[in-house]
Design an enzyme around this catalytic site. Structure first.
Site, short mmCIF file in Angstrom:
data_model
loop_
_atom_site.label_atom_id
_atom_site.label_comp_id
_atom_site.label_asym_id
_atom_site.label_seq_id
_atom_site.Cartn_x
_atom_site.Cartn_y
_atom_site.Cartn_z
N LYS A 4 -1.19 -7.11 -9.28
CA LYS A 4 -2.16 -7.30 -8.19
C LYS A 4 -1.90 -6.14 -7.21
CE LYS A 4 -3.02 -8.51 -4.38
NZ LYS A 4 -3.51 -7.56 -3.36
N GLU B 138 9.32 -3.79 13.14
CA GLU B 138 8.97 -2.74 12.18
C GLU B 138 7.68 -2.05 12.66
OE1 GLU B 138 7.71 -3.90 8.16
OE2 GLU B 138 8.78 -2.15 7.40
N PHE C 159 0.81 -1.24 0.00
CA PHE C 159 0.00 0.00 0.00
C PHE C 159 0.83 1.27 0.00
CE2 PHE C 159 0.86 -0.12 4.59
CZ PHE C 159 1.08 1.22 4.85
N GLU D 294 -5.03 -3.96 -1.90
CA GLU D 294 -6.47 -3.72 -1.78
C GLU D 294 -6.77 -2.41 -1.06
OE1 GLU D 294 -4.51 -6.00 -0.46
OE2 GLU D 294 -5.62 -7.32 0.89
N SER E 7 5.25 -6.98 3.45
CA SER E 7 5.84 -7.33 4.75
C SER E 7 6.63 -8.63 4.64
CB SER E 7 4.73 -7.47 5.78
OG SER E 7 3.84 -8.49 5.36
N CYS F 82 9.82 1.62 3.44
CA CYS F 82 10.73 0.53 3.82
C CYS F 82 12.15 1.04 3.95
CB CYS F 82 10.65 -0.60 2.81
SG CYS F 82 11.22 -0.08 1.21
P1 NAD Z 1 1.44 -6.65 3.16
O1 NAD Z 1 2.48 -7.71 3.23
O2 NAD Z 1 0.35 -6.66 4.16
O3 NAD Z 1 0.71 -6.68 1.71
C1 NAD Z 1 1.44 -6.71 0.52
C2 NAD Z 1 0.64 -7.48 -0.52
O4 NAD Z 1 0.43 -8.81 -0.06
C3 NAD Z 1 -0.73 -6.88 -0.80
O5 NAD Z 1 -0.96 -6.86 -2.18
C4 NAD Z 1 -1.69 -7.82 -0.08
O6 NAD Z 1 -2.91 -7.96 -0.75
C5 NAD Z 1 -0.95 -9.15 -0.08
N1 NAD Z 1 -1.24 -9.97 1.12
C6 NAD Z 1 -1.53 -9.52 2.36
N2 NAD Z 1 -1.72 -10.57 3.20
C7 NAD Z 1 -1.53 -11.68 2.48
C8 NAD Z 1 -1.59 -13.09 2.79
N3 NAD Z 1 -1.87 -13.54 4.01
N4 NAD Z 1 -1.34 -13.97 1.79
C9 NAD Z 1 -1.04 -13.53 0.55
N5 NAD Z 1 -0.99 -12.23 0.20
C10 NAD Z 1 -1.23 -11.30 1.15
O7 NAD Z 1 2.23 -5.24 3.15
P2 NAD Z 1 1.61 -3.78 3.23
O8 NAD Z 1 1.07 -3.54 4.60
O9 NAD Z 1 0.74 -3.52 2.06
O10 NAD Z 1 2.93 -2.90 3.01
C11 NAD Z 1 3.81 -2.55 4.04
C12 NAD Z 1 4.98 -3.50 4.13
O11 NAD Z 1 5.68 -3.55 2.88
C13 NAD Z 1 6.03 -3.07 5.15
O12 NAD Z 1 6.48 -4.20 5.84
C14 NAD Z 1 7.14 -2.47 4.29
O13 NAD Z 1 8.43 -2.50 4.87
C15 NAD Z 1 7.07 -3.37 3.11
N6 NAD Z 1 7.69 -2.77 1.93
C16 NAD Z 1 8.90 -3.25 1.56
C17 NAD Z 1 9.56 -2.68 0.49
C18 NAD Z 1 10.91 -3.19 0.08
O14 NAD Z 1 11.39 -2.75 -0.96
N7 NAD Z 1 11.55 -4.07 0.82
C19 NAD Z 1 8.96 -1.64 -0.23
C20 NAD Z 1 7.70 -1.18 0.16
C21 NAD Z 1 7.08 -1.76 1.26
#
Ligand code: NAD
Length: 482
Positions: free
Chosen positions: A171, A373, A147, A174, A224, A279
């Site tokens: 994808k 985090e 997000f 959401e 994450s 991140c």
């Molecule tokens: P998230 O992991 O909750 O969601 C990321 C994606 O995974 C979304 O599209 C979501 O629909 C999907 N998802 C969520 N739960 C899932 C599950 N149980 N099974 C399968 N798919 C699932 O992350 P977020 O809250 O949207 O974003 C924040 C996180 O992203 C933070 O931890 C941040 O550090 C990380 N991030 C990392 C980088 C990097 O380059 N390392 C860059 C941006 C964000």
């Protein structure tokens, strides 16, 4: 606004019948809704993507990137409009949203330049025998995104993957699916053939289907660490190529000799920019020796930041509560709150989700605020006696996205940069994001898979190499493995 899937060049609602709402974190108002997708929706996308990719790969790379020259001009023309959308759906302030589109434009420039360096190689490996290596696209590929950067993170992969001849399925998160609608609209306007770019909206069930589908040949994930690990394991167990970027807990090591103004402004910008939902944000400050004079400046600098003005909202009510609970727990455990952003509201936006800049001092390395985090505008300070003590704390954290050192000493800077356990290091830089053509990617639990997601190493990820050995002259190299 209605958010749809994008299938074969058309916006079509998901067919599950379940409607999800998109709430703006700025003021808690409903801004969009979408119907979640089904297996049939994904199958329809994969069928059209497979057909479209067969045609798309037959065009030369030079010709394919022409789409992105036109797309770049469209992004430039619509930059304010696109930035406003990011503000609404993500909550960041306008200048931060605009920086996302500027970065998308830079990524576009990189994709346009691919014909200059993503070409094959030829060498005469024996007299009269030539070996050639050429890059071929993988086929249908997908990216699953988070997000916190509704436009920049999708652009990390879309353009390189498509320019290199693949058909691409996005994808979106959401929580922020609106920006992606305009990516589809503008790519089409730029002349991208139908089916080469698709969008599927939904949550974890759709992610699992992407990981399992045999016709999707490569997947990138950004989000994450917990989900990155799940996606990595699921894709690899299905023998799929995958690069999964996870969460972070970035350390800044502060030496007392650091330039005071530069350190204070950069550190505060890093911990509070995008409401700490980056991140690459500064999360833990390891203050070595007597840094009181700089910490005082950091606190003063943080007081210049005002929610709703130069600090945006966090993504949701749950995020606000989670962040505030971390601060309360640290306080209970004996840490000192130097700047307290809890219980912040913005006049006229009382239903928005705001946390002010928060600075926690005298934390211990074991506290949750020092290890987990938080993903909010919170800086945790741990006092250290030596650079080696600070490095030991940094090295011990499970993540490895970024680490910066603030000092005016070249030898301290080089000592820390060499020993930090992070993929992206900075010297007197709060947010050490490597710019194109350098690749973006961390170490340890911040990334599963090899290579980086952007830059030159993405060429390896989105293509496969074919090596052809050729001998035409019967008299040449007769002993060459024949
Ligand atoms: P998230 O992991 O909750 O969601 C990321 C994606 O995974 C979304 O599209 C979501 O629909 C999907 N998802 C969520 N739960 C899932 C599950 N149980 N099974 C399968 N798919 C699932 O992350 P977020 O809250 O949207 O974003 C924040 C996180 O992203 C933070 O931890 C941040 O550090 C990380 N991030 C990392 C980088 C990097 O380059 N390392 C860059 C941006 C964000």
């Amino acid at each position: 606004m209605r958010v749809d899937n994008f299938i074969n060049g058309k916006f079509i609602p998901g067919s599950s019948g379940n409607t999800e709402k998109v709430i703006s974190p700025v003021d808690g108002k409903l801004i969009a809704a979408y119907t979640t997708s089904t297996k049939e929706d994904l199958e329809a996308i994969i069928t059209t993507a497979t057909e479209a990719q067969k045609q798309w790969q037959n065009i030369t790379l030079k010709e394919r990137v022409q789409v992105f020259y036109r797309y770049k001009a469209i992004l430039e023309r619509n930059i304010n409009f696109l930035s406003d959308i990011i503000v609404q759906e993500n909550g960041k302030i306008f200048s931060e949203a605009k920086a996302e589109i500027e970065k998308a434009i830079e990524l576009c420039e990189f994709a346009c330049a691919l014909p200059q360096f993503a070409h094959g190689e030829t060498e005469e490996v024996s007299v009269g025998v030539q070996c050639t290596s050429e890059r071929y696209p993988i086929g249908v590929v997908a990216s699953i995104v988070p997000f916190n950067f509704p436009s920049m993170v999708p652009h990390w992969t879309i353009m390189n993957a498509i320019a290199l001849g693949n058909a691409f399925i996005l994808k979106p998160s959401e929580k922020v699916p609106v920006s992606s609608q305009y990516i589809a609209k503008y790519l089409q306007e730029a002349g991208l053939p139908d089916g080469v770019f698709s969008i599927i909206n939904g949550g974890s069930d759709i992610v699992e289907m992407i990981c399992d589908h045999p016709k999707i040949k490569a997947v990138t994930f950004v989000g994450s660490t917990k989900i990155a690990a799940l996606v990595y394991k699921r894709c690899t167990s299905n023998l799929k190529q995958v690069l999964a970027l996870g969460g972070a807990k970035n350390h800044i090591i502060l030496s007392p000799d650091a330039h005071q103004e530069m350190a204070a402004t950069n550190i505060v910008a890093s911990m509070s920019g995008c409401a700490g939902q980056r991140c690459m944000a500064a999360a833990t400050l390891l203050a070595v020796g007597d840094c009181d004079h700089i910490i005082e400046k950091i606190v003063n600098e943080s007081k210049k930041i005002q929610c709703g003005n130069n600090l945006g909202s966090v993504i949701s009510k749950e995020a606000k509560e989670r962040i505030e609970n971390y601060v309360t727990e640290a306080e209970r455990q004996g840490a000192k709150i130097l700047s307290d952003g809890r219980n912040t509201t913005v006049v006229g936006k009382e239903q928005g989700f705001y946390v002010g800049p928060t600075i926690i001092d005298h934390a211990t390395p074991e506290m949750a605020v020092a290890t987990e985090e938080i993903f909010g505008p919170v800086l945790t300070i741990i006092r250290c006696k030596t650079i080696d003590e600070a490095l030991a704390i940094e090295n011990n954290n499970p993540y490895g996205n970024a680490c910066s050192i603030f000092t005016q000493s070249g030898s301290i800077a080089s000592y820390v940069s060499k020993r930090a356990s992070a993929g992206m290091c900075g010297v007197n830089i709060g947010v050490p994001v490597p710019r194109e053509p350098f690749g973006f990617g961390g170490w340890n639990q911040s990334k599963y898979g090899s290579g980086d997601i952007t830059g030159k190493s993405s060429i390896e990820f989105w293509t496969k190499a074919k090596k052809t050995t050729v001998k035409w002259n019967p008299e040449a190299g007769i002993n060459w493995m024949s």
